[in-house]
Design an enzyme around this catalytic site. Structure first.
Site, PDB file in Angstrom:
ATOM      1  N   GLY A   6       0.965  -1.224   0.046  1.00 29.06           N
ATOM      2  CA  GLY A   6      -0.100   0.116  -0.196  1.00 29.06           C
ATOM      3  C   GLY A   6       0.770   1.167  -0.102  1.00 29.06           C
TER       4      GLY A   6
ATOM      5  CB  SER B  88       0.313   4.078  -4.662  1.00 31.53           C
ATOM      6  OG  SER B  88      -0.797   3.728  -4.207  1.00 31.53           O
ATOM      7  NE  ARG B  89      -5.089   6.040  -1.650  1.00 34.89           N
ATOM      8  CZ  ARG B  89      -6.576   6.413  -2.029  1.00 34.89           C
ATOM      9  NH1 ARG B  89      -6.655   7.445  -2.404  1.00 34.89           N
ATOM     10  NH2 ARG B  89      -7.227   5.664  -1.361  1.00 34.89           N
TER      11      ARG B  89
ATOM     12  CB  ILE C 115       0.086   6.289   5.922  1.00 31.94           C
ATOM     13  CG1 ILE C 115      -0.426   7.370   6.573  1.00 31.94           C
ATOM     14  CG2 ILE C 115       1.361   5.566   6.823  1.00 31.94           C
ATOM     15  CD1 ILE C 115      -1.509   6.698   7.821  1.00 31.94           C
TER      16      ILE C 115
ATOM     17  CG  ASP D 136      -6.267  -8.112  -4.101  1.00 26.90           C
ATOM     18  OD1 ASP D 136      -6.250  -7.651  -3.031  1.00 26.90           O
ATOM     19  OD2 ASP D 136      -7.503  -8.423  -4.602  1.00 26.90           O
TER      20      ASP D 136
ATOM     21  CG  ASN E   4       0.527   1.666   4.768  1.00 24.12           C
ATOM     22  OD1 ASN E   4       0.225   2.270   5.648  1.00 24.12           O
ATOM     23  ND2 ASN E   4       0.255   2.096   3.556  1.00 24.12           N
TER      24      ASN E   4
ATOM     25  CB  SER F 203      -6.467   1.805  13.446  1.00 26.07           C
ATOM     26  OG  SER F 203      -7.308   2.963  13.802  1.00 26.07           O
TER      27      SER F 203
ATOM     28  CE1 TYR G 198      -8.661  -0.232   8.960  1.00 24.35           C
ATOM     29  CE2 TYR G 198      -9.501   1.155  10.883  1.00 24.35           C
ATOM     30  CZ  TYR G 198      -8.374   1.129   9.897  1.00 24.35           C
ATOM     31  OH  TYR G 198      -7.198   1.608   9.969  1.00 24.35           O
TER      32      TYR G 198
ATOM     33  CE  LYS H 138      -5.496  -1.712  10.061  1.00 23.73           C
ATOM     34  NZ  LYS H 138      -4.368  -2.043   9.112  1.00 23.73           N
TER      35      LYS H 138
END
Length: 256
Positions: free
Chosen positions: A22, A24-25, A27, A63, A90, A143, A156, A160
């Site tokens: 993850g 590419s943008r 964090i 994925d 991430n 989180s 979610y 976590k």
């Protein structure tokens, strides 16, 4: 971020090979940039092709929410990096629902696959190589909202919470092999993904969606605030730290 030793710069992660999911943008991209600046060779991934990957990082589409995707990514990491010394999981996220009982079973499974099982699978695929070399650093991004247990995001935060518990157990297992496992838990952070989730929550509740008061330190977090903690945990400066959860939230979610 560099250290200076005898008048010369010493890159903290020089020679290290890092995989960031993850990246590419938001964090993830900040983590990739900081690892690159510290001298690491970095491979990152996202579910689809993108032109936002930080310059200098290698990129593959994968994925990680699926077993096949995790296996393909691990293979790509071995082929393109020659091995992995630093693994940062991430990739994560989940959208809100009206309440816990409104969360469909497939959303629970998606949240578990992306936020928990993706890390479990990649660790199982890549930690054995670290064990053979006698060193390694694994960081799982969780989180700070885990203790909040807000019903719209219960799928979610439950995933976590599982990630945090798993990380502590894995840290105990891998410590004798010289592998450190830690968790970083961001609070509200100014990222495109975070903003999209807040907007979705606002539409769902026909209101602001969440407390808009700034955390005690007076502002929302920045991606580099989180990346700073990740860089520290992957560096030798954290050589005596494993099984920890570093909460980076400006005091938003106090923990006992």
């Amino acid at each position: 971020m560099t250290n200076t030793e005898n008048g010369s710069e010493k890159l903290e992660l020089a020679g290290k090979r890092a995989l960031v999911t993850g990246g590419s943008r938001g964090i993830g991209a900040a983590i990739v940039r900081q690892l690159l600046d510290a001298g690491a060779k970095v491979l990152t991934t996202a579910r689809s092709a993108t032109n936002t990957v930080p310059e200098g990082a290698a990129f593959v589409t994968a994925d990680v929410q699926t077993r096949d995707g995790a296996e393909a990514l691990a293979t790509a990491a071995r082929e393109r990096l020659g091995g992995v010394d630093v693994l940062v999981h991430n990739a994560g996220g989940a959208g809100p629902y009206k309440g816990a009982l409104a969360i469909p079973e497939e959303a629970w499974q998606d949240a578990l696959d992306l936020n928990f099982l993706a890390a479990v699978r990649l660790d199982a695929l890549l930690a054995p190589g670290m064990r053979e070399r006698g060193s390694g650093a694994i960081v799982h991004v969780s989180s700070a909202a885990v203790p909040m247990v807000a019903p719209p995001f219960l799928h979610y935060t439950t995933a976590k919470a599982a990630l945090e518990n798993y990380s502590r157990g894995l840290a105990a297992e891998l410590a004798p092999a010289g592998i450190r496992v830690n968790t970083v838990s961001p609070g509200r952070t100014a990222t495109p993904g975070g903003e999209a989730t807040r907007e979705q929550w606002a539409r769902l509740t026909e209101g602001p969606g969440q407390d808009t008061t700034a955390p005690p330190l007076g502002r929302d977090g920045l991606p580099d605030d989180i990346a700073n903690a990740v860089l520290f945990l992957t560096s030798d400066r954290a050589g005596w730290l494993t099984g920890s959860n570093v909460v980076v939230d400006g005091g938003e979610f106090p923990r006992g």
